[in-house]
Design an enzyme around this catalytic site. Structure first.
Site, short mmCIF file in Angstrom:
data_model
loop_
_atom_site.label_atom_id
_atom_site.label_comp_id
_atom_site.label_asym_id
_atom_site.label_seq_id
_atom_site.Cartn_x
_atom_site.Cartn_y
_atom_site.Cartn_z
CE1 TYR A 80 20.44 9.65 55.16
CE2 TYR A 80 21.25 7.86 56.54
CZ TYR A 80 21.49 8.91 55.69
OH TYR A 80 22.79 9.23 55.37
CG ASP A 108 15.03 21.04 43.85
OD1 ASP A 108 15.55 20.00 44.32
OD2 ASP A 108 13.83 21.33 43.96
N1 LIG Z 1 26.40 12.78 58.35
C1 LIG Z 1 26.72 11.50 58.52
O1 LIG Z 1 27.02 11.04 59.63
C2 LIG Z 1 26.72 10.57 57.34
C3 LIG Z 1 27.01 9.22 57.55
C4 LIG Z 1 27.02 8.35 56.45
C5 LIG Z 1 26.78 8.84 55.18
N2 LIG Z 1 26.46 10.15 55.00
C6 LIG Z 1 26.19 10.62 53.63
O2 LIG Z 1 27.17 11.59 53.31
C7 LIG Z 1 26.61 12.55 52.40
C8 LIG Z 1 26.88 13.95 52.92
O3 LIG Z 1 26.29 14.06 54.21
P1 LIG Z 1 26.31 15.44 55.03
O4 LIG Z 1 26.16 15.07 56.45
O5 LIG Z 1 27.45 16.29 54.56
O6 LIG Z 1 24.92 16.08 54.53
P2 LIG Z 1 24.35 17.54 54.81
O7 LIG Z 1 25.25 18.30 55.71
O8 LIG Z 1 22.92 17.35 55.21
O9 LIG Z 1 24.44 18.22 53.37
C9 LIG Z 1 23.51 17.99 52.36
C10 LIG Z 1 23.46 19.22 51.48
O10 LIG Z 1 22.46 19.00 50.45
C11 LIG Z 1 21.68 20.20 50.34
N3 LIG Z 1 20.37 19.98 49.75
C12 LIG Z 1 19.21 19.70 50.38
N4 LIG Z 1 18.20 19.62 49.50
C13 LIG Z 1 18.73 19.86 48.27
C14 LIG Z 1 18.19 19.93 46.96
N5 LIG Z 1 16.88 19.70 46.73
N6 LIG Z 1 19.02 20.20 45.92
C15 LIG Z 1 20.33 20.42 46.15
N7 LIG Z 1 20.91 20.37 47.37
C16 LIG Z 1 20.11 20.10 48.42
C17 LIG Z 1 21.56 20.64 51.79
O11 LIG Z 1 21.07 21.93 51.92
P3 LIG Z 1 20.27 22.33 53.28
O12 LIG Z 1 21.27 22.22 54.40
O13 LIG Z 1 19.82 23.72 53.02
O14 LIG Z 1 19.15 21.34 53.44
C18 LIG Z 1 23.01 20.47 52.25
O15 LIG Z 1 23.79 21.59 51.90
C19 LIG Z 1 25.14 12.18 52.26
O16 LIG Z 1 24.97 11.41 51.10
C20 LIG Z 1 24.86 11.32 53.47
O17 LIG Z 1 23.80 10.41 53.24
C21 LIG Z 1 26.43 11.02 56.05
#
Ligand SMILES: NC(=O)c1ccc[n+]([C@@H]2O[C@H](COP(=O)([O-])OP(=O)(O)OC[C@H]3O[C@@H](n4cnc5c(N)ncnc54)[C@H](OP(=O)(O)O)[C@@H]3O)[C@@H](O)[C@H]2O)c1
Length: 301
Positions: free
Chosen positions: A134, A34
């Site tokens: 966010y 975590d």
């Molecule tokens: N998605 C987009 O369109 C987008 C756009 C711009 C920037 N970003 C950035 O890109 C990055 C990756 O995004 P993503 O879409 O791949 O995110 P994601 O799919 O939501 O992945 C985040 C991961 O972090 C895990 N997590 C949650 N709480 C945690 C904790 N306390 N300790 C450790 N791990 C934890 C989540 O687990 P759970 O699934 O179990 O919660 C998930 O596996 C992020 O920084 C996001 O802000 C994303």
């Protein structure tokens, strides 16, 4: 050794597979360590470092549910600010470089108008001004990263899609196979970005630095090349989806405005990021429509 944090998310999964292919030495963790718990992170670091020196940490873990964040401020802040700060502090203690992923949501989406009437893409040093929980937490997370570990690269990206999570492309393919007509907003502009291309960029950073070349620490923008609306993106998903046999029936794609979709949080109207800083490193930036084609060919399950 590289420590990938958040390896089970949409971006993290892609990056994990790419790291595996690259032959680089890495370990990976997600929720089982975590990031909001400094003791847990420190213990995990100690265990990893016993085997091999940690030279890089990549943080893909975050709270990414943009709508839900409006009612879940504490959890969102805890992950995106405290979690980011904790990881940066661990990287600093380890003498490791950190690659932290951030977002276009740090900007308000009004764009930057300099003379004339049209906006130019956001540069890394433009003033941030988030408009939702966010965005605020991601902006504060960036500040916490830079404060706790000056040896950090922050890569801001936008409009991510990929094989391994819920995202716009998967949703469109599903809806287009189910419905005869869909409406998609035509008043938000951005650059769809394939997680594979962003993962390749993260790896490129590591390879450039490991080859002995210097990349100044700080903020970089990376998305795929080109600017379109979600409506334009949906039309291209339909066109290419039909060509690749991913959509098996007809579906009319119609434009609408954000006002037609009442939401808790306002989305930035203009999310286009200037990528000249990252391009100057010699990093390839594929066009969004070429990447979509590759994605549809290779990745849809
Ligand atoms: N998605 C987009 O369109 C987008 C756009 C711009 C920037 N970003 C950035 O890109 C990055 C990756 O995004 P993503 O879409 O791949 O995110 P994601 O799919 O939501 O992945 C985040 C991961 O972090 C895990 N997590 C949650 N709480 C945690 C904790 N306390 N300790 C450790 N791990 C934890 C989540 O687990 P759970 O699934 O179990 O919660 C998930 O596996 C992020 O920084 C996001 O802000 C994303």
């Amino acid at each position: 050794m590289i420590w990938l944090i958040g390896n089970k998310g949409m971006l993290g999964t892609e990056l994990s597979l790419l790291l595996e292919k690259s032959g680089l030495s890495f370990v990976e963790t997600d929720r089982e360590v975590d990031i909001t718990n400094m003791a847990a992170l420190t213990a995990a670091y100690a265990e990893i470092a016993e085997k091999e020196q940690v030279k890089w940490i990549i943080n893909c873990a975050a709270y990414t549910a943009v709508e839900k964040a409006e009612d879940d401020v504490e959890t969102c802040r805890s992950l995106n600010v405290l979690g980011a700060a904790n990881i940066a502090a661990v990287a600093n203690n380890a003498g490791a470089r950190l690659i932290h992923i951030s977002t276009d949501y740090v900007f308000d989406g009004k764009g930057i108008v300099e003379g004339g009437t049209s906006t130019r893409p956001y540069r890394e040093n433009d003033a941030t001004n988030p408009i939702g929980v966010y965005g605020f937490t991601k902006r504060d997370g960036e500040l916490a990263v830079l404060e706790n570990n000056p040896a950090s690269y922050i890569i801001r990206t936008a409009w991510l899609y990929g094989k391994y999570g819920n995202n716009f492309v998967h949703t469109m393919l599903r809806l287009m196979n189910e419905q005869d007509e869909i409406k998609v907003v035509n008043d938000q502009l951005g650059s769809p970005t394939w997680t594979f291309d962003l993962s390749s960029t993260v790896l490129a950073f590591i390879k450039i630095v490991e080859s002995g070349k210097n990349i100044p620490f700080g903020i970089y923008h990376f998305t795929n090349e080109g600017n379109i609306s979600w409506f334009d993106f949906a039309k291209e998903i339909f066109k290419q989806g039909r060509e690749h046999g991913r959509i098996t029936k007809d579906c009319a794609v119609k434009p609408c405005t954000s006002a037609d979709y009442p939401a808790k949080v306002k989305r930035p109207a203009y999310s286009v990021l200037d990528k000249s800083k990252i391009a100057a490193l010699g990093i390839e930036i594929p066009a969004w429509d070429i990447s979509l084609r590759e994605f549809l060919k290779l990745c849809v399950v």
